[in-house]
Design an enzyme around this catalytic site. Structure first.
Site, PDB file in Angstrom:
ATOM      1  N   ASP A  12      -6.017  30.238  40.965  1.00  0.00           N
ATOM      2  CA  ASP A  12      -7.075  29.494  41.656  1.00  0.00           C
ATOM      3  C   ASP A  12      -8.397  30.254  41.550  1.00  0.00           C
ATOM      4  OD1 ASP A  12      -8.132  27.511  43.587  1.00  0.00           O
ATOM      5  OD2 ASP A  12      -8.208  29.239  44.931  1.00  0.00           O
ATOM      6  N   ASP A  14     -11.922  29.384  43.714  1.00  0.00           N
ATOM      7  CA  ASP A  14     -12.703  29.541  44.944  1.00  0.00           C
ATOM      8  C   ASP A  14     -11.797  30.021  46.076  1.00  0.00           C
ATOM      9  OD1 ASP A  14     -14.755  29.516  46.755  1.00  0.00           O
ATOM     10  OD2 ASP A  14     -15.426  27.495  46.281  1.00  0.00           O
ATOM     11  N   LYS A 187      -4.085  19.812  42.809  1.00  0.00           N
ATOM     12  CA  LYS A 187      -3.282  20.509  43.818  1.00  0.00           C
ATOM     13  C   LYS A 187      -3.481  19.864  45.196  1.00  0.00           C
ATOM     14  CE  LYS A 187      -5.498  24.284  42.719  1.00  0.00           C
ATOM     15  NZ  LYS A 187      -6.003  25.675  42.643  1.00  0.00           N
ATOM     16  N   ASP A 212      -5.392  31.109  47.434  1.00  0.00           N
ATOM     17  CA  ASP A 212      -5.690  31.515  48.807  1.00  0.00           C
ATOM     18  C   ASP A 212      -5.434  30.415  49.827  1.00  0.00           C
ATOM     19  OD1 ASP A 212      -8.738  30.291  49.760  1.00  0.00           O
ATOM     20  OD2 ASP A 212      -8.087  30.064  47.689  1.00  0.00           O
TER      21      ASP A 212
END
Length: 259
Positions: A12, A14, A187, A212
C-alpha cells in the site's frame, strides 16, 4: 520479526510509504530493502486519481525509485475485470465519473469507448470535480441497464486533520438513486488482489499484503486468502484491532519486519 518467505509483496502507499505530503521513512526503507534483496513487489493503491506515471513521480519525491511496471491501481483492475467478464466481446461503451488516472487507463485501451447515451458500464472513481450533471447521466445509464462499477468503496479520505467524502460515498449516492449496488474492484475486494496475483504470476500462498488500513488492506487479505502485514503508521492503532480478526503480522513500523 521473523516471517516465512514470500515471493511477492503487495505494498500500500498512503499511510504505508507516505502520508499525504509527509514521507514515512520506515516505509521507504522497507521498499529499499525489498529492492536490495531482489524481492518482487507491486505498489497496490486504491487511488484512481493518478496515472501510474504520476504515482512513480510522487514516489520519487518521497525517495523511492521505481517504474510503472510496479504500480497497480483499481483503474487497471477494472479494465481487466470487464474484459475477463465478457469473453469474445471486443468493444465496451463506458460512462466514466473520475479523474485523469481513471480516464487515461480506461480510454487508452482499444476495447473501450466513451458513451453517455447507452453504455455497457458506468465506472465511478473519485472525482473532486463531481457535478450534479455527471450523477444525473450516470443514474440514467444505470437505470437503463448499464452495469454499475465502483473503483473502490472508501467512504472517506484522510486529508490533514479531516476526513473528506470518498468514492464509496459517491457510489452510495448513486446506489440510492438508481436502486443498483455497484461491483467494487479495489481493496478490500478480492478482485484487485486476484488481478495483481495474475499479473505477477503468483499464488496466494506466495504473496503478502502490506498496509496500514485494517478496513481496506487487511480485509483485502482476509477476502482473498492472502497473508497480511499491518504497519501502525497510518489510520489504525493497535487498540483498533481489539476483538477483531488479527493480521498475520502487526508491527509499529516496517523497520521491525525481516524479509
Amino acid at each position: 520479526m521473523q516471517s516465512r518467505v514470500y515471493k511477492i509483496f503487495l505494498v500500500d502507499l498512503d499511510g504505508t510509504v507516505y502520508r499525504g505530503k509527509e514521507t514515512i521513512e520506515s516505509g521507504v526503507r522497507f521498499v529499499k530493502r525489498l529492492q536490495e534483496a531482489g524481492k518482487d513487489y507491486l505498489f497496490l493503491t486504491n487511488n484512481t486519481t493518478r496515472t501510474p506515471q504520476m504515482v512513480v513521480d510522487k514516489l520519487k519525491g518521497h525517495g523511492v525509485a521505481t517504474d510503472v511496471a510496479h504500480i497497480y491501481t483499481p483503474c487497471m483492475a477494472t479494465a481487466s475485470w470487464i474484459i475477463e467478464q465478457n469473453p469474445g466481446k471486443k468493444s465496451f461503451g463506458v460512462y466514466i465519473i473520475g479523474q485523469v488516472g481513471l480516464w487515461t487507463e480506461i480510454l487508452s485501451r482499444p476495447e473501450f469507448y466513451f458513451d453517455e447515451q447507452n453504455p455497457d458500464y458506468v465506472i465511478v472513481g473519485m472525482d473532486t470535480d463531481l457535478t450534479y450533471h455527471k450523477l444525473q447521466v450516470a443514474n440514467r445509464c444505470i437505470r437503463h441497464g448499464a452495469t454499475f462499477i465502483g473503483t473502490n468503496s472508501d467512504l472517506n479520505l484522510p486529508y490533514g486533520a479531516e476526513l473528506l467524502p470518498g468514492n464509496g460515498a459517491i457510489c452510495a449516492m448513486l446506489a440510492a438513486a438508481s436502486g443498483q449496488q455497484p461491483t467494487f474492484i479495489g481493496k478490500p475486494e478480492a478482485i484487485i488482489i486476484d488481478k495483481a496475483l495474475e499479473l505477477t504470476k503468483s499464488s496466494r500462498q506466495e504473496a503478502l499484503i502490506v498496509g496500514d488500513n485494517y478496513q481496506t488492506d487487511i480485509n483485502a487479505g482476509f477476502n482473498s486468502g492472502v497473508d497480511t502485514l499491518m504497519a501502525l503508521t497510518g489510520v489504525n492503532r493497535r487498540e483498533d484491532l481489539a476483538g477483531k480478526r488479527q493480521p498475520t503480522y502487526i508491527v509499529d513500523t516496517l523497520d521491525e519486519f525481516e524479509l
